[in-house]
Structure formats: structure tokens, C-alpha cells
Design a protein around this motif. Sequence first.
Motif, PDB file in Angstrom:
ATOM      1  N   ARG A 264     -15.291 -19.393  -5.714  1.00 19.95           N
ATOM      2  CA  ARG A 264     -14.892 -18.917  -4.398  1.00 19.95           C
ATOM      3  C   ARG A 264     -15.816 -19.413  -3.298  1.00 19.95           C
ATOM      4  N   ASP A 265     -16.978 -19.944  -3.670  1.00 23.86           N
ATOM      5  CA  ASP A 265     -17.931 -20.444  -2.680  1.00 23.86           C
ATOM      6  C   ASP A 265     -17.537 -21.835  -2.182  1.00 23.86           C
ATOM      7  N   GLY A 266     -16.637 -22.523  -2.901  1.00 27.37           N
ATOM      8  CA  GLY A 266     -16.168 -23.835  -2.488  1.00 27.37           C
ATOM      9  C   GLY A 266     -17.183 -24.943  -2.616  1.00 27.37           C
ATOM     10  N   SER A 267     -18.183 -24.779  -3.455  1.00 31.98           N
ATOM     11  CA  SER A 267     -19.241 -25.792  -3.571  1.00 31.98           C
ATOM     12  C   SER A 267     -19.057 -26.698  -4.774  1.00 31.98           C
ATOM     13  N   GLY A 268     -17.906 -26.626  -5.449  1.00 31.80           N
ATOM     14  CA  GLY A 268     -17.586 -27.543  -6.524  1.00 31.80           C
ATOM     15  C   GLY A 268     -18.361 -27.281  -7.804  1.00 31.80           C
ATOM     16  N   ILE A 269     -18.422 -28.342  -8.649  1.00 34.08           N
ATOM     17  CA  ILE A 269     -19.076 -28.215  -9.950  1.00 34.08           C
ATOM     18  C   ILE A 269     -20.558 -27.891  -9.800  1.00 34.08           C
ATOM     19  N   GLY A 270     -21.207 -28.502  -8.794  1.00 36.32           N
ATOM     20  CA  GLY A 270     -22.625 -28.216  -8.565  1.00 36.32           C
ATOM     21  C   GLY A 270     -22.864 -26.748  -8.278  1.00 36.32           C
ATOM     22  N   GLY A 271     -21.990 -26.147  -7.483  1.00 36.73           N
ATOM     23  CA  GLY A 271     -22.112 -24.726  -7.191  1.00 36.73           C
ATOM     24  C   GLY A 271     -21.880 -23.867  -8.415  1.00 36.73           C
ATOM     25  N   GLN A 272     -20.923 -24.260  -9.265  1.00 34.51           N
ATOM     26  CA  GLN A 272     -20.664 -23.500 -10.488  1.00 34.51           C
ATOM     27  C   GLN A 272     -21.859 -23.561 -11.447  1.00 34.51           C
ATOM     28  N   ILE A 273     -22.474 -24.733 -11.542  1.00 33.70           N
ATOM     29  CA  ILE A 273     -23.666 -24.855 -12.389  1.00 33.70           C
ATOM     30  C   ILE A 273     -24.794 -23.986 -11.837  1.00 33.70           C
ATOM     31  N   LEU A 274     -24.950 -23.985 -10.495  1.00 31.27           N
ATOM     32  CA  LEU A 274     -25.957 -23.116  -9.873  1.00 31.27           C
ATOM     33  C   LEU A 274     -25.673 -21.652 -10.193  1.00 31.27           C
ATOM     34  N   GLY A 275     -24.411 -21.247 -10.112  1.00 31.29           N
ATOM     35  CA  GLY A 275     -24.049 -19.871 -10.432  1.00 31.29           C
ATOM     36  C   GLY A 275     -24.370 -19.509 -11.864  1.00 31.29           C
ATOM     37  N   ALA A 276     -24.113 -20.448 -12.786  1.00 30.51           N
ATOM     38  CA  ALA A 276     -24.425 -20.202 -14.194  1.00 30.51           C
ATOM     39  C   ALA A 276     -25.925 -20.055 -14.408  1.00 30.51           C
ATOM     40  N   VAL A 277     -26.711 -20.884 -13.720  1.00 33.96           N
ATOM     41  CA  VAL A 277     -28.174 -20.842 -13.883  1.00 33.96           C
ATOM     42  C   VAL A 277     -28.745 -19.535 -13.344  1.00 33.96           C
ATOM     43  N   VAL A 278     -28.334 -19.135 -12.131  1.00 35.38           N
ATOM     44  CA  VAL A 278     -28.900 -17.909 -11.549  1.00 35.38           C
ATOM     45  C   VAL A 278     -28.434 -16.682 -12.337  1.00 35.38           C
ATOM     46  N   ALA A 279     -27.216 -16.722 -12.880  1.00 35.24           N
ATOM     47  CA  ALA A 279     -26.739 -15.595 -13.692  1.00 35.24           C
ATOM     48  C   ALA A 279     -27.550 -15.485 -14.974  1.00 35.24           C
ATOM     49  N   ALA A 280     -27.805 -16.628 -15.643  1.00 36.13           N
ATOM     50  CA  ALA A 280     -28.606 -16.608 -16.873  1.00 36.13           C
ATOM     51  C   ALA A 280     -30.022 -16.130 -16.584  1.00 36.13           C
ATOM     52  N   ALA A 281     -30.619 -16.628 -15.492  1.00 36.08           N
ATOM     53  CA  ALA A 281     -31.970 -16.183 -15.127  1.00 36.08           C
ATOM     54  C   ALA A 281     -31.991 -14.683 -14.849  1.00 36.08           C
ATOM     55  N   GLY A 282     -30.978 -14.204 -14.136  1.00 32.90           N
ATOM     56  CA  GLY A 282     -30.933 -12.786 -13.792  1.00 32.90           C
ATOM     57  C   GLY A 282     -30.778 -11.885 -14.997  1.00 32.90           C
TER      58      GLY A 282
ATOM     59  N   MET B  38     -32.515 -19.555 -25.603  1.00 35.48           N
ATOM     60  CA  MET B  38     -31.327 -19.300 -24.793  1.00 35.48           C
ATOM     61  C   MET B  38     -30.610 -20.570 -24.345  1.00 35.48           C
ATOM     62  N   LEU B  39     -31.293 -21.724 -24.350  1.00 37.90           N
ATOM     63  CA  LEU B  39     -30.736 -22.940 -23.771  1.00 37.90           C
ATOM     64  C   LEU B  39     -29.431 -23.397 -24.425  1.00 37.90           C
ATOM     65  N   PRO B  40     -29.318 -23.450 -25.779  1.00 38.88           N
ATOM     66  CA  PRO B  40     -28.040 -23.909 -26.354  1.00 38.88           C
ATOM     67  C   PRO B  40     -26.852 -23.041 -25.958  1.00 38.88           C
ATOM     68  N   ALA B  41     -26.995 -21.726 -26.061  1.00 32.07           N
ATOM     69  CA  ALA B  41     -25.878 -20.827 -25.746  1.00 32.07           C
ATOM     70  C   ALA B  41     -25.529 -20.875 -24.267  1.00 32.07           C
ATOM     71  N   VAL B  42     -26.535 -20.879 -23.390  1.00 35.02           N
ATOM     72  CA  VAL B  42     -26.282 -20.922 -21.952  1.00 35.02           C
ATOM     73  C   VAL B  42     -25.591 -22.227 -21.572  1.00 35.02           C
ATOM     74  N   THR B  43     -26.024 -23.336 -22.156  1.00 41.02           N
ATOM     75  CA  THR B  43     -25.401 -24.631 -21.869  1.00 41.02           C
ATOM     76  C   THR B  43     -23.935 -24.635 -22.298  1.00 41.02           C
ATOM     77  N   MET B  44     -23.657 -24.138 -23.503  1.00 39.36           N
ATOM     78  CA  MET B  44     -22.286 -24.150 -24.006  1.00 39.36           C
ATOM     79  C   MET B  44     -21.385 -23.207 -23.210  1.00 39.36           C
ATOM     80  N   MET B  45     -21.897 -22.039 -22.817  1.00 38.07           N
ATOM     81  CA  MET B  45     -21.076 -21.116 -22.040  1.00 38.07           C
ATOM     82  C   MET B  45     -20.885 -21.606 -20.602  1.00 38.07           C
ATOM     83  N   THR B  46     -21.841 -22.356 -20.075  1.00 33.32           N
ATOM     84  CA  THR B  46     -21.649 -22.971 -18.758  1.00 33.32           C
ATOM     85  C   THR B  46     -20.539 -24.010 -18.823  1.00 33.32           C
ATOM     86  N   LEU B  47     -20.561 -24.842 -19.859  1.00 27.63           N
ATOM     87  CA  LEU B  47     -19.498 -25.838 -20.043  1.00 27.63           C
ATOM     88  C   LEU B  47     -18.150 -25.162 -20.260  1.00 27.63           C
TER      89      LEU B  47
END
Length: 411
Positions: A304-322, A106-115
Motif C-alpha cells: 500500500r506504500d507504493g514503493s515496489g519490491i524494494g519497499g516490500q523487502i524493507l517491510g519484511a526486514v523491519v517486521a523481522a527485526a521488530g 533466523m536468516l533462512p526462514a526470514v529469506t524464504m518467507m520474504t520471497l
Amino acid sequence: METEEIQLAPPPRGRRGARTKRVRGIIFLKDVLTLGCTAFGGPQAHLAMMLRLLVDKRRYLTAAELLELTALCQILPGPTSTQTITAIGYRLGGPNLAYLTVLVWMLPAVTMMTLAGLTITYLDKTQVSNLVQYVQPIAVGFVAYSAYKIAEKVIHTKTSVALMVAAAMLAYRFQLPWLLPLLLLAGGAVTTFRYRKMPVLADKQPLQIEWANFVLWLGILIGAALLGSYTRLLPVRLFENFYRNGSLVFGGGQVLAPLLYAEFVEFKNYLSTQEFLSGLGLVQAMPGPNFSFASYIGGLAMRRDGSGIGGQILGAVVAAAGIFMPGTLLIFFLIRFWDQLKQYRVVKASLEGLNAVSAGLVCAATFLLYHPLPDTPANLGLVAATFFLLLWDKVPSYAIVAAGLLAGVLF
């Protein structure tokens, strides 16, 4: 010579056997990474590439065993191709190799879709359509090749032919996600009546079911809902949303897309329709599991959380895990006692029907995936060219896909 009849010799015992098993596991993970970077087109096309690399070339398992695992995963909710390759890893090296398998896959696809989620403001729908215009018919060619190879290897009786044709017609006519597991169960039930022809095993082991992974799956489902309701934290709620969708969706990424659109676009307004469609087009051009689309949505939702790029990366990670965790836990639960279940003649007889229906579903997928494409000579020619190139077995799969992507950029 039929490659599915060739079995790998068991590794030697002792220290040398452990080293051989470790090396074999490393080679398998390299193959998984290759598939994760080159397997385009969704579960049906993934199956074609797994058949080519893991069965015909490496002989980790037979074609019948691959179909059997795929049918088993199609009965469960979650990403079919991810569950299938995880189950193969479990059979080859146990739980540790299986965990590494799902991460590498899953890592290649998740990384590319996060970017993609981080840079979506620089892309528009026209650019996405141009990029994937030639990849889509190439993916249909992969599915057609898969249907041909599977039918060649597992269809041997008149009953199998009838089940394959019936399943293909019903799946094509009634495009309903819950119909797929029902067809698989019905096909297995038809050939179950032949169980008396199966040999009786003298040393049949008693059925032992380990409930730990099932309890863990259910516990996370309930716990995430309660925690999200209590804390109201957006990352926690995103994990719960995707975990729930991953636990309930049958039929792969094509079925997941409308569910995610209804929840995250129409109901919660986390992203716009234009952003959703752009991401949906991009994920079709990405290798690996289509469920990686969740990481794209999770990244955009965290704006919408206002946490910048770090927050977006966190959102991508928790969504992929979920989205990936439920299917992984469920296949871990079932694969542990699946071989014990096959000891029973009734279950073993049902495999003929499961394999035949699986072949029919892949045949139907060929036409279903081609239907939305413009019916032009170019698209039809690309499908045929891809099929014959794969049949020729001289051109690597990734080279065909790379040529399609390059054509989309140039033209």
C-alpha cells in the motif's frame, strides 16, 4: 552410556585456547545454520532436533541444561526456540557468538518467507495445502520423539512423573498461552520445598544484575511507539507493531498467528484472509522459527506504500527485526545472571519441577499438533514412521522432512 553425563573438556588457555574457541564457534554456527535450514515443526520439534544435534551428537550441553534453558525461555515473551539457541550461543562464546547465532538461525526462514510474500499472487490455498500435507504429520513425529527423549532423561522421581502428567493434562485441556509460564512457575515452586536436600555452596557469589538490556528493551518499546505516532511512516509503524507483539506474546508462533490476524487483517486490512492463510500454511513448511511469518506480513503490508519490491523487502526486514528483537534482548538480560541464581538452593531445587513440567508440555504438544490433522491411517503412519526413524538414529532429520515435501509435490 548417558550422553548428558559427558562434558567437553575446557579449551586450553592462551593463543591456542583462543583459536580453539574460535574454531568451536564456527562449528557451532554451522550447526545452527543446519538447524535453521532443516528444523521444521515449531518450538517443540526444534527442541527435538536441538536435542539430537547439539546434545547427543555435539555435546555442547546436557539434555537437562537444554530443557532448563527452554523452560527459562518459555517464561519470557518471544520466540522460544530462537531464545533457546541464542542462550546456547551465549554460553559457548559470549555476546558476540550469541548475536551471530540469532542472525544465522533466523536468516533462512526470514529469506524464504520474504520471497513467499513477493510471489504470493502465484500461489493459492490448495497448492499450499498440497505442499505441506505430509510435512505436518512428520512434524508431529518429531515432537513425539522429543517428548520421549526428554522424559527418558529428566524424569527420575515420583514427583517428576506427577508434575509431567499434570502439566500435560492441563496444557491439553486448557489451551491458553498464559497458562504455560504459570505451569512452569508452579512446577518449580513444588520442588522448591526440597531445597534442604541440595548441597550448600561455600563459595557462592553475590547476585549481580545488569539492567542494560532490560532498559534497552523498554526504551525501544516506548520510543518506537512515540516515533511511529509522530512520523506516521509505515515502516516505522510496522516495526512498532511487531515489536509490541513480540514483547507481549507467550507460547510461540501458534499463539502469535491469531494476534497478527486480528491486527493486520481484521483491523488494518494490510492483507486479505486468503493471503494470511496461504502464508500461515507456508510457514508450517518452512524450517526455522515460525516468527518468520512476520516478514511475510511486513512485505505484503508495504504494498500500500507504493514503493515496489524494494519497499516490500524493507517491510519484511523491519517486521523481522521488530518481532525477534524483544525476545533476544530479554534473554540477554536474564541469561547473564541465571547461573548466579542457580547457586541458591531454592532455585536449584526448582529446576526438577521446571524440567518435569517442560516434559509434560512437550507431551501435550504432541496431541495438540496432531488433533487438527485428518485422522487417517496415512497421517498416523507418518507420525509413527517418523518417530521410529528418529529412534533408529540412522536417517538424518532433514532427509525425513525432504521426503515429506517431495511427496507433497508428487502427490
